[in-house]
Design a protein around this motif. Structure first.
Motif, short mmCIF file in Angstrom:
data_model
loop_
_atom_site.label_atom_id
_atom_site.label_comp_id
_atom_site.label_asym_id
_atom_site.label_seq_id
_atom_site.Cartn_x
_atom_site.Cartn_y
_atom_site.Cartn_z
N ASN A 2 0.91 -1.07 -0.08
CA ASN A 2 0.06 -0.13 0.14
C ASN A 2 0.88 1.26 0.03
O ASN A 2 0.79 2.17 -0.53
CB ASN A 2 -1.05 0.09 1.31
N ALA A 3 1.98 1.23 0.86
CA ALA A 3 2.67 2.31 0.82
C ALA A 3 3.41 2.79 -0.46
O ALA A 3 3.65 3.72 -0.99
CB ALA A 3 3.91 2.14 1.91
N ILE A 4 4.02 1.57 -1.28
CA ILE A 4 4.44 1.72 -2.44
C ILE A 4 3.53 2.12 -3.65
O ILE A 4 3.85 3.06 -4.26
CB ILE A 4 4.84 0.18 -3.07
N ASN A 5 2.34 1.54 -3.76
CA ASN A 5 1.28 2.16 -4.45
C ASN A 5 1.00 3.63 -4.14
O ASN A 5 1.05 4.45 -5.28
CB ASN A 5 0.01 1.28 -4.40
N ALA A 6 0.82 4.11 -3.01
CA ALA A 6 0.64 5.49 -2.73
C ALA A 6 1.58 6.22 -3.29
O ALA A 6 1.28 7.27 -3.60
CB ALA A 6 0.20 5.65 -1.26
N GLN A 7 2.92 5.93 -3.01
CA GLN A 7 4.03 6.70 -3.49
C GLN A 7 4.00 6.88 -5.00
O GLN A 7 4.15 7.88 -5.54
CB GLN A 7 5.23 6.21 -2.97
N ARG A 8 3.77 5.84 -5.61
CA ARG A 8 3.69 5.77 -7.12
C ARG A 8 2.69 6.52 -7.53
O ARG A 8 2.76 7.42 -8.44
CB ARG A 8 3.80 4.19 -7.54
N ARG A 9 1.62 6.45 -6.88
CA ARG A 9 0.30 7.40 -7.37
C ARG A 9 0.56 8.86 -7.05
O ARG A 9 0.20 9.85 -8.08
CB ARG A 9 -0.88 6.80 -6.68
N ASP A 10 0.92 9.07 -6.10
CA ASP A 10 1.43 10.35 -5.62
C ASP A 10 2.41 11.39 -6.59
O ASP A 10 2.45 12.29 -7.11
CB ASP A 10 2.16 10.54 -4.26
N GLY A 11 3.27 10.35 -7.27
CA GLY A 11 4.21 10.50 -8.19
C GLY A 11 3.81 10.80 -9.48
O GLY A 11 4.03 11.97 -10.11
N ILE A 12 2.71 10.13 -9.92
CA ILE A 12 1.85 10.40 -11.31
C ILE A 12 1.17 11.65 -10.92
O ILE A 12 1.24 12.52 -11.84
CB ILE A 12 0.92 9.18 -11.28
N ILE A 13 0.52 12.03 -9.73
CA ILE A 13 0.04 13.52 -9.80
C ILE A 13 0.97 14.54 -9.76
O ILE A 13 0.90 15.52 -10.40
CB ILE A 13 -0.97 13.42 -8.46
N ALA A 14 2.18 14.37 -8.95
CA ALA A 14 3.24 15.32 -9.33
C ALA A 14 3.90 15.54 -10.50
O ALA A 14 4.04 16.77 -10.80
CB ALA A 14 4.23 14.72 -8.13
N ALA A 15 3.90 14.28 -11.24
CA ALA A 15 4.37 14.60 -12.69
C ALA A 15 3.58 15.36 -13.54
O ALA A 15 3.95 16.17 -14.24
CB ALA A 15 4.64 13.34 -13.18
N ALA A 16 2.30 15.09 -13.29
CA ALA A 16 1.05 15.75 -14.27
C ALA A 16 1.18 17.42 -13.74
O ALA A 16 1.05 18.09 -14.79
CB ALA A 16 -0.22 15.19 -13.76
N MET A 17 1.37 17.56 -12.55
CA MET A 17 1.28 19.10 -12.20
C MET A 17 2.63 19.49 -12.71
O MET A 17 2.58 20.76 -13.23
CB MET A 17 1.29 18.97 -10.59
N GLN A 18 3.65 18.97 -12.43
CA GLN A 18 5.01 19.43 -13.08
C GLN A 18 4.98 19.78 -14.40
O GLN A 18 5.57 20.71 -15.02
CB GLN A 18 6.11 18.56 -12.66
N ASP A 19 4.22 18.84 -15.44
CA ASP A 19 4.23 18.87 -16.58
C ASP A 19 3.14 20.05 -16.99
O ASP A 19 3.01 20.20 -18.32
CB ASP A 19 3.62 17.60 -17.31
N GLY A 20 2.26 20.42 -16.01
CA GLY A 20 1.34 21.39 -16.39
C GLY A 20 0.08 20.86 -17.11
O GLY A 20 -0.65 21.52 -17.82
#
Length: 400
Positions: free
Chosen positions: A319-337
């Motif tokens: 669960n911790a790994i999945n949460a971190q990966r999904r947080d990373g997807i959102i962070a990347a989408a925000m970074q990409d605008g």
């Protein structure tokens, strides 16, 4: 995040940002050091720090009379570079810098300060004005701009001037151009002493993300959509480096408990080891067929309790790994605008329901549709991304 780390290119082979300590090889009285990574005060995973470099320098034998410094680096923090440069200057051995691919930014003045600078054929130097990230009002911005021009830029230009014999003003003008100098140009400008061997600067540059140095309409596009300033380590939004370190510590503990000896083992490898342990613990002697119904087995109570405990620990880890990966997807989408910060919670909730579908949907959105730097805010959602989110997940009222 480290600006030299290529964004969105996880499947592309590249020089890893993780930096081993500079390895020293000695041949007689000549030592070889390699500077093949970004220059970063954090060191370790993030690049070569002055502390790491000088520790290896101090370990060289006393009879070393020449240091061959092999360079292929995009540069990095100015004062870390100055500390490395002065440590080499202070060493009694002759220092010969050899640019094998590219010596960019702070790596270029480290190279220029050596007793001799050799450019391999097709290698390059890159020089530019110093730049910084600052938060504050107009007065703060002006103060930092003045410091960059009057202190940092002139300090760096003085290194080039000392090497070439030209004036500081000459090199300030050249730095303003953001120049990539070929091996021939470096020798012509008297930054390098000679050219030898065979190199491949274009291939070397491709190993690092140098787009942070790109200019747009004559000025550097410093606020790229795929580069995000580090967040504060104070209570509130966590610092990304701290998150990575915490995850690494957690996975190290899991590896130790499972007996995985490879410190670089991937998360998938660790989870496979966990599955194997759970499968082994599930194996029990077959129960007498006459006393048990089909599908039933006898399990020792202590073994069953251990199995339940290990399964819970494994699920927590996953669960911790999945949460971190999904947080990373959102962070990347925000970074990409691709999405706005105001809608990140909604998108994050959708990822928990359908990760593959939502990830594909986010990646289909155009980059830079949402400005990365906040220029104001409203209590209404008006961006193109918010409209797309509302269309994909219609509700009677948008949560704020």
């Amino acid at each position: 995040m480290n600006p030299f780390r290529p964004a969105g290119r996880a499947s592309v082979e590249r020089t890893p940002i993780r930096a081993e300590l500079p390895s020293a090889k000695t041949s007689g009285t000549t030592a070889t050091l390699r500077l093949y990574d970004p220059i970063d005060s954090w060191g370790e995973w993030w690049g070569i720090s002055a502390k790491e470099f000088t520790r290896v320098l101090d370990e060289l034998p006393d009879d070393v009379t020449e240091i061959r410094l092999l360079i292929n680096s995009p540069g990095g923090e100015v004062f870390e570079g100055i500390a490395i440069m002065n440590a080499l200057r202070s060493h009694p051995a002759k220092v010969t810098a050899i640019v094998e691919g590219i010596a960019a930014s702070s790596a270029s003045f480290i190279a220029a300060a050596a007793d001799e600078l050799v450019m391999m054929q097709n290698s390059q130097l890159y020089i530019h004005n110093a730049w910084a990230i600052v938060l504050g009002d107009a007065a703060d911005m002006r103060d930092v701009a003045d410091e960059l021009e009057n202190s940092f830029d002139r300090n760096i230009a003085s290194v080039y001037a000392a090497k070439s014999g030209d004036t500081v003003e000459h090199w300030l003008a050249e730095m303003e151009k953001d120049r990539f100098l070929t091996a021939e140009e470096a020798v012509a400008e008297k930054l390098a002493d000679r050219i030898e061997g065979v190199g491949d600067a274009e291939s070397a540059k491709a190993k690092f993300d140098l787009s942070v140095f790109a200019r747009k309409d004559g000025r550097r596009a410093a606020a790229r959509a795929d580069v995000q300033t580090p967040s504060s380590s104070e209570p509130g939004t966590p610092n990304r480096k701290e998150t990575v370190v915490a995850h690494d510590d957690f996975m190290a503990g899991v590896r130790d408990r499972l007996g995985v000896t490879d410190a670089d083992a991937s998360d998938e490898t660790v989870m496979a080891a966990l599955d194997e342990v759970l499968a082994e613990q599930a194996e029990t002697p077959a129960a007498p067929a006459a006393t048990l119904p089909d599908g039933a087995i006898i399990v020792d109570k202590a073994a069953h309790e251990q199995l339940v405990s290990d399964a819970a620990a494994g699920r927590t880890a996953m669960n911790a790994i999945n949460a971190q990966r999904r947080d990373g997807i959102i962070a990347a989408a925000m970074q990409d605008g691709r999405i706005a910060a105001s809608a990140k919670d909604g998108w994050r909730a959708q990822l928990d329901k359908d990760e593959d579908g939502i990830k594909a949907l986010l990646e289909s959105f155009p980059k830079n549709a949402v400005p990365v730097e906040e220029v104001g805010h409203s209590d209404t959602l008006t961006s193109a991304e918010d409209a797309m989110y509302s269309q994909a997940f219609p509700t009677e009222e948008v949560a704020r």
